[in-house]
Design an enzyme around this catalytic site. Structure first.
Site, PDB file in Angstrom:
ATOM      1  N   ASP A 147       5.668  60.712  47.214  1.00  0.00           N
ATOM      2  CA  ASP A 147       5.137  61.340  46.315  1.00  0.00           C
ATOM      3  C   ASP A 147       5.393  63.002  46.454  1.00  0.00           C
ATOM      4  O   ASP A 147       6.219  63.237  47.375  1.00  0.00           O
ATOM      5  CB  ASP A 147       3.523  61.262  46.300  1.00  0.00           C
ATOM      6  CG  ASP A 147       2.946  61.388  47.552  1.00  0.00           C
ATOM      7  OD1 ASP A 147       3.123  62.204  48.463  1.00  0.00           O
ATOM      8  OD2 ASP A 147       2.198  60.560  48.086  1.00  0.00           O
ATOM      9  N   GLU A 206      26.377  62.639  34.965  1.00  0.00           N
ATOM     10  CA  GLU A 206      26.861  61.167  35.535  1.00  0.00           C
ATOM     11  C   GLU A 206      27.926  60.579  34.497  1.00  0.00           C
ATOM     12  O   GLU A 206      27.325  60.375  33.463  1.00  0.00           O
ATOM     13  CB  GLU A 206      25.676  60.201  35.728  1.00  0.00           C
ATOM     14  CG  GLU A 206      26.016  59.017  36.673  1.00  0.00           C
ATOM     15  CD  GLU A 206      25.121  57.980  36.322  1.00  0.00           C
ATOM     16  OE1 GLU A 206      25.162  57.029  37.372  1.00  0.00           O
ATOM     17  OE2 GLU A 206      24.424  57.687  35.327  1.00  0.00           O
ATOM     18  N   ASP A 263      21.826  61.779  33.633  1.00  0.00           N
ATOM     19  CA  ASP A 263      21.895  60.205  33.488  1.00  0.00           C
ATOM     20  C   ASP A 263      23.000  59.845  32.648  1.00  0.00           C
ATOM     21  O   ASP A 263      22.897  60.016  31.411  1.00  0.00           O
ATOM     22  CB  ASP A 263      20.709  59.761  33.474  1.00  0.00           C
ATOM     23  CG  ASP A 263      20.561  58.070  34.121  1.00  0.00           C
ATOM     24  OD1 ASP A 263      21.052  57.920  35.058  1.00  0.00           O
ATOM     25  OD2 ASP A 263      20.421  57.331  33.067  1.00  0.00           O
TER      26      ASP A 263
HETATM   27  O1  TEU Z   1      23.152  54.893  36.494  1.00  0.00           O
HETATM   28  C1  TEU Z   1      23.934  54.372  35.475  1.00  0.00           C
HETATM   29  C2  TEU Z   1      24.804  53.186  36.017  1.00  0.00           C
HETATM   30  O2  TEU Z   1      24.405  52.131  35.925  1.00  0.00           O
HETATM   31  C3  TEU Z   1      26.201  53.657  36.873  1.00  0.00           C
HETATM   32  O3  TEU Z   1      25.940  54.566  37.763  1.00  0.00           O
HETATM   33  C4  TEU Z   1      26.784  52.239  37.276  1.00  0.00           C
HETATM   34  O4  TEU Z   1      26.045  52.361  38.421  1.00  0.00           O
HETATM   35  C5  TEU Z   1      28.192  52.618  37.693  1.00  0.00           C
HETATM   36  O5  TEU Z   1      28.669  52.921  36.323  1.00  0.00           O
HETATM   37  C6  TEU Z   1      29.002  51.340  38.234  1.00  0.00           C
HETATM   38  O6  TEU Z   1      30.163  51.521  37.844  1.00  0.00           O
HETATM   39  C7  TEU Z   1      22.109  55.693  36.155  1.00  0.00           C
HETATM   40  C8  TEU Z   1      21.259  55.676  37.268  1.00  0.00           C
HETATM   41  O7  TEU Z   1      21.776  56.442  38.029  1.00  0.00           O
HETATM   42  C9  TEU Z   1      20.469  54.414  37.448  1.00  0.00           C
HETATM   43  O8  TEU Z   1      19.652  54.460  38.465  1.00  0.00           O
HETATM   44  C10 TEU Z   1      19.824  53.780  36.454  1.00  0.00           C
HETATM   45  O9  TEU Z   1      19.381  52.415  36.521  1.00  0.00           O
HETATM   46  C11 TEU Z   1      20.671  53.864  35.132  1.00  0.00           C
HETATM   47  O10 TEU Z   1      21.533  54.949  34.882  1.00  0.00           O
HETATM   48  C12 TEU Z   1      19.971  53.712  34.066  1.00  0.00           C
HETATM   49  O11 TEU Z   1      19.064  54.779  33.687  1.00  0.00           O
END
Ligand code: TEU
Length: 564
Positions: free
Chosen positions: A33, A258, A204
């Protein structure tokens, strides 16, 4: 002539990523938390890091551990309250720590009020916040979903006789960025957090936000790999530029997208300063190195090669040599632990390989991102039984294989190396029953090796620990601007045992030597004479050899020299 450095705090900072569920539980519910993070801020400050990236703490039904947000302006009950959050931010500011939050806006939770409205009727004012395909048009063209048991990104919803798009789980419907109202909602919520005083966002799957809303059949060029296809949406850069003008340009903040599916060819489109989009992004070339290519997370049959590891980093460094800026990471909450994957977590090699990999991240040009526990060399947990796994990715893929009568034993073997849960086990603070993480049973089992030296208390007290090496190496980066801003030159390009490079800034020259070998090695690099080189740091004893053009590295040894 040396180009101007264009110094920025987010280039010089070291980032520490916290997965809040797993860091420190103070309320006694087995889940970490915000008060837990507050209680550990002095520890974090003492690491020498500057920036915390916090995985999502917003209200969420936790289908995907907070990556399914049901209210972007509230804190998840299990993590605390908004008052706790405000206290965290204030305590961080007191200590000079910056806070980067996760921005998850490719999709929301299906429990978000927008989706609850959207699914009510076809003429609901929120209908167009999501991607709907009316059933009378027939079955929608195939789209792939990460966390769906059928891998199908379209879910039929009876209430309005239509399908909605979800590139992740059925509880993560994709938001429709093509609707200007959606974009405005997102800019408003970003502003809400910036006005509180946060210092940036990690965005994300930002590469997926733009879609061709006609949803055509997949193009000829599609070769079974959805990720690059999703990352190539038609309006992506228009949206990022609009976001920059509307929000980002008004604050001194850091952004890191990302960006699965983005390769070096399109990298500068995101981070060239003149384009006003993002500061940096995470690419996934390294994360794919030991995986089968395609739609899976299956471990590759062949081991990865050091020459390929070097090529990925050298190519990415070259892209940002003149413009833009890179990011460096070896693991995060989606990938197995650094030392288990890229090093060697056997008793013999664990210390050297964990510290060698820290030396690597802290001596490369891009901003280094460390994931909680990496500073003490936490390892993969390698659960044997599906009942120990909590991750939706592992659990749903298990179901798929079960339904198809596939080899479940082989899948579990794969998950021991590949599952995201390897990286999500509770932080190992001490040797007590739940590793000092919680007084009750944690949401995910603690790695039993917390009693065998992989914990903060033991390593804090030992000057030769992975933890104390990490602290020293962070200082080395801070004390040597050449390690941040200097140019990067790969040496011994084809060598499969040693990764060697120099970093040069003006008259300052540093040589980084990293052994990825389990044997002692002796090598030479052209005309470099080791007698004259000045050792800056090493994770093992350095031997002086009679021939001063030769150097020796013990298994997984890392050394940095200043060259004169
Ligand atoms: O991850 C997106 C995702 O799936 C990529 O990082 C993937 O692992 C990679 O493309 C593999 O080649 C993000 C978040 O970091 C993850 O924890 C979430 O589950 C996902 O988005 C959905 O929000």
């Amino acid at each position: 002539m040396q180009k101007e450095l264009n110094r920025q705090w987010w280039k010089e900072g070291v980032v520490y990523q916290i997965y809040p569920r797993s860091f420190q539980d103070t309320s006694g519910n087995g889940v970490g938390d915000i008060q837990g993070i507050i209680s550990r801020l002095d520890y974090i400050k003492g690491l020498g890091v500057d920036i915390i990236w916090l995985n999502p703490v917003y209200e969420s039904p936790n289908d995907d551990n907070g990556y399914d947000i049901s209210d972007y302006r509230n804190i998840m009950e299990a993590f605390g309250t908004m008052a706790d959050f405000d206290e965290l931010l204030a305590c961080m500011k007191e200590r000079g720590l910056k806070l980067v939050m996760d921005l998850v806006v490719n999709h929301s939770s299906d429990e978000h009020a927008w989706f609850q409205e959207s699914k009510k009727s076809r003429d609901n004012p929120y209908r167009d916040y999501y991607h709907w395909w009316p059933a009378e048009k027939g079955t929608p063209p195939k789209r792939w979903s990460f966390f769906d048991v059928e891998s199908n990104a379209w879910k039929y919803d009876e209430a309005t006789d239509a399908y909605y798009l979800h590139c992740f789980s059925v509880k993560q419907p994709d938001l429709k960025w093509e609707n200007p109202k959606v974009r405005q909602e997102i800019y408003d919520l970003m502003q809400f957090w910036f006005d509180k005083g946060i210092d940036g966002f990690r965005m994300d799957v930002i590469s997926f936000i733009s879609k061709d809303t006609d949803f055509p059949e997949l193009p000829e060029s599609y070769k079974g790999e959805f990720i690059p296809f999703y990352a190539n949406g038609p309006k992506l850069h228009d949206y990022l530029q609009e976001m920059n003008t509307a929000v980002l340009s008004k604050y001194d903040v850091m952004t890191v997208g990302e960006a699965p599916g983005i390769g070096i060819d399109r990298a500068l489109d995101f981070v060239d300063e003149d384009r006003n989009e993002l500061n940096m992004f995470f690419h996934f070339d390294l994360m794919g190195l030991d995986r089968e290519q395609g739609e899976t997370f299956i471990m590759a049959k062949e081991p990865w090669k050091l020459s390929e590891f070097k090529k990925i980093h050298s190519d990415w460094d070259a892209v940002f040599a003149e413009k833009g800026w890179g990011s460096m990471f070896l693991n995060n909450h989606d990938f197995p632990r650094t030392v288990s994957r890229w090093g060697n977590d056997s008793k013999t090699h664990w210390y050297n390989s964990a510290t060698m990999l820290q030396t690597f991240l802290l001596s490369m040009r891009g901003t280094p991102f460390f994931y909680y526990g990496e500073e003490i060399g936490m390892t993969n947990v390698r659960f044997n039984s599906i009942s120990d796994y909590q991750d939706i990715n592992t659990k749903n893929r298990y179901k798929t294989i079960e339904q198809n009568g596939g080899d479940l034993g082989a899948f579990i073997e794969n998950e021991k190396e590949a599952s995201r849960d390897n990286a999500r086990t509770p932080m190992q603070w001490d040797t007590s029953e739940n590793a000092g993480f919680s007084k009750t049973k944690p949401w995910l089992k603690v790695n039993p090796n917390h009693t065998e030296g992989i914990n903060v208390a033991a390593q804090d007290a030992n000057k030769d620990s992975v933890l104390n090496y990490f602290r020293r190496m962070v200082e080395v980066r801070k004390d040597h601007p050449a390690l941040v801003y200097g140019s990067y030159h790969l040496l011994l390009q084809a060598d499969e045992e040693v990764y060697a490079y120099s970093r040069i800034l003006g008259a300052e020259r540093y040589l980084v030597l990293l052994s990825f070998s389990i044997e002692k090695v002796v090598k030479t690099i052209g005309e470099i004479k080791f007698e004259k080189a000045e050792l800056v740091i090493s994770n093992d004893d350095v031997e002086t050899l009679s021939n001063d053009k030769l150097f020796e590295l013990k298994p997984y040894q890392a050394s940095i020299y200043k060259l004169h």
